[in-house]
Design an enzyme around this catalytic site. Sequence first.
Site, short mmCIF file in Angstrom:
data_model
loop_
_atom_site.label_atom_id
_atom_site.label_comp_id
_atom_site.label_asym_id
_atom_site.label_seq_id
_atom_site.Cartn_x
_atom_site.Cartn_y
_atom_site.Cartn_z
N ASN A 137 8.84 -11.57 -4.81
CA ASN A 137 8.61 -10.63 -4.66
C ASN A 137 8.92 -10.07 -3.72
OD1 ASN A 137 6.72 -12.66 -3.67
ND2 ASN A 137 6.07 -11.24 -2.00
N SER A 183 -1.92 -8.56 -11.22
CA SER A 183 -2.67 -7.78 -10.05
C SER A 183 -1.96 -6.34 -10.27
CB SER A 183 -1.60 -7.74 -8.72
OG SER A 183 -2.78 -6.92 -8.43
N ALA A 184 -3.56 -5.57 -10.57
CA ALA A 184 -3.57 -3.73 -11.51
C ALA A 184 -2.29 -2.72 -10.02
CB ALA A 184 -5.18 -3.20 -11.23
N HIS A 185 -2.52 -3.32 -8.69
CA HIS A 185 -1.97 -2.65 -8.02
C HIS A 185 -1.42 -2.62 -7.74
CE1 HIS A 185 -1.37 -5.01 -3.96
NE2 HIS A 185 -2.36 -5.96 -4.89
N THR A 243 -20.97 -9.01 -12.61
CA THR A 243 -20.91 -7.73 -12.91
C THR A 243 -19.49 -7.84 -13.23
OG1 THR A 243 -22.95 -7.82 -12.83
CG2 THR A 243 -21.82 -5.75 -13.37
N ALA A 298 -4.28 -10.67 -8.22
CA ALA A 298 -3.29 -12.26 -8.17
C ALA A 298 -3.81 -13.05 -7.71
CB ALA A 298 -1.94 -11.95 -8.18
N THR A 299 -4.25 -12.89 -6.27
CA THR A 299 -4.61 -14.34 -5.87
C THR A 299 -5.42 -14.75 -6.10
OG1 THR A 299 -3.93 -12.86 -3.40
CG2 THR A 299 -5.69 -15.14 -3.21
N GLN A 321 4.49 -9.75 -9.60
CA GLN A 321 6.19 -8.65 -9.98
C GLN A 321 6.72 -8.24 -11.56
OE1 GLN A 321 7.26 -7.15 -7.55
NE2 GLN A 321 5.56 -7.84 -5.38
N CYS A 347 5.94 -10.42 5.00
CA CYS A 347 5.13 -11.04 4.58
C CYS A 347 3.85 -11.66 5.91
CB CYS A 347 4.84 -12.28 3.17
SG CYS A 347 5.58 -11.08 2.47
C1 LIG Z 1 0.88 -9.04 -4.14
C2 LIG Z 1 1.31 -10.90 -5.65
C3 LIG Z 1 0.41 -11.29 -5.34
C4 LIG Z 1 -1.53 -10.83 -4.90
O1 LIG Z 1 -1.64 -10.21 -6.14
P1 LIG Z 1 -3.21 -9.24 -5.49
O2 LIG Z 1 -3.44 -8.53 -6.64
O3 LIG Z 1 -2.74 -8.71 -3.71
O4 LIG Z 1 -4.42 -10.64 -4.78
C5 LIG Z 1 0.48 -12.18 -5.96
N1 LIG Z 1 1.25 -13.00 -6.28
C6 LIG Z 1 2.98 -11.72 -5.97
C7 LIG Z 1 4.09 -12.37 -7.14
C8 LIG Z 1 2.59 -11.23 -5.36
O5 LIG Z 1 3.89 -9.53 -5.49
#
Ligand SMILES: *Cc1c(COP(=O)(O)O)cnc(C)c1O
Length: 383
Positions: free
Chosen positions: A155, A203-205, A243, A75-76, A183, A328
């Site tokens: 978040n 973001s996947a994680h 890639t 997401a960054t 989120q 944070c």
């Molecule tokens: C975790 C988060 C991000 C960053 O995501 P990454 O995949 O870790 O770079 C950005 N925005 C929000 C609101 C998040 O919670």
Amino acid sequence: MTDPVYLDYAATTPTDPRVAHQMGACLTVHGNFGNPASRSHAFGWQAEEAVELARAQMAKALHADVREIIWTSGATESDNLALKGPALAPGQTKRHIVTTAIEHKAVLDTCAYLETQGFEVTYLDPDKHGRVEASSVAEVLREDTLIVSVMHVNNELGTINDVAAIGQVCRDKNVLFHVDAAQSFGKLEINVATMCIDMLSISAHKIYGPKGIGCLYVRREPPIKMTPLIHGGGHEMGLRSGTLATHQIVGLGAAAELMIAHMHEEQVRLSALRQRFLRHIHQIPGFVENSHPEHNLHAIVNLGFSGVDGETLLLALDDLAISSGSACTSASVEPSYVLRAIGVPEDLAHASLRFSFGRFTTEEEVDRAGRRVAEVVGRLRTP
Ligand SMILES: *Cc1c(COP(=O)(O)O)cnc(C)c1O
């Protein structure tokens, strides 16, 4: 000592074993290891097929077209591309950007960078629970406003913004609308078409997928003029070269599909766990709910405990994996800028904790955590 209870799902989630299994099948010599860009043999075709299946999973989850999904590292990067991409596009002349004071640093720091490049940024103040109204967005739009960036769910607080209403305001004024949905994706309904969203970060994680992968939804019609951040082989329609990481992409697609398939039952289950947790907290006098009392994600609650020292509180709760009102920005001991922006006094911000629940949270864990917080706050308050 038993393992700490993990109540920090908003920071990251473990990869679901079903997702990890699918990822593992894309790595070794007997697996789907080919380069998805290899056009001349079956190894490449097979990898491409896996990538395109994942793209279809993402598109379906957002009610979007497969050609509108751009893979990123998370997401960054998605936030960076969504803001810098249109802002720095050749021939682009608009100079105004609108966002909120409580966005993730990925948005705020990108905006700060664009300020050094001649852009003017308006940072909207949210209400005291972190909500930004569509009417406040409407008030600050100008002739030269290029883009509005507002997160779906905050978040730190879990507060939910009415992105559909904000989207409508932007669409009416012909301003691009970007949503950081890291989120909310997979937890709340998202329809990029009906919500008038032009770009959306995932973001996947945060959804039981792997770290290091995400995507940006980019509306196709009418096209958005964007400049890439990473130049190279012209992958992802020239917007993001490199890639493709088949295993990561397969992981994101599989994680998204699981989230969507179980969204409603998880909403119910996690709301009940959150309520159960709060019943323990209600035993403690003098706590403040920083989260929105109504428009809040079922999986996050942010609470402030007056009359206790934040650092002592967190240290005493070493059997809980949670985030504090300063987590944070872990490099400094500053209180959270999010809590400060919604008017939480500095000492209460330090004594605020974010509890976030997820797929593997049990009633027993919630009870253990709730009792511990009640006990420790009670003890710290009694001199
Ligand atoms: C975790 C988060 C991000 C960053 O995501 P990454 O995949 O870790 O770079 C950005 N925005 C929000 C609101 C998040 O919670």
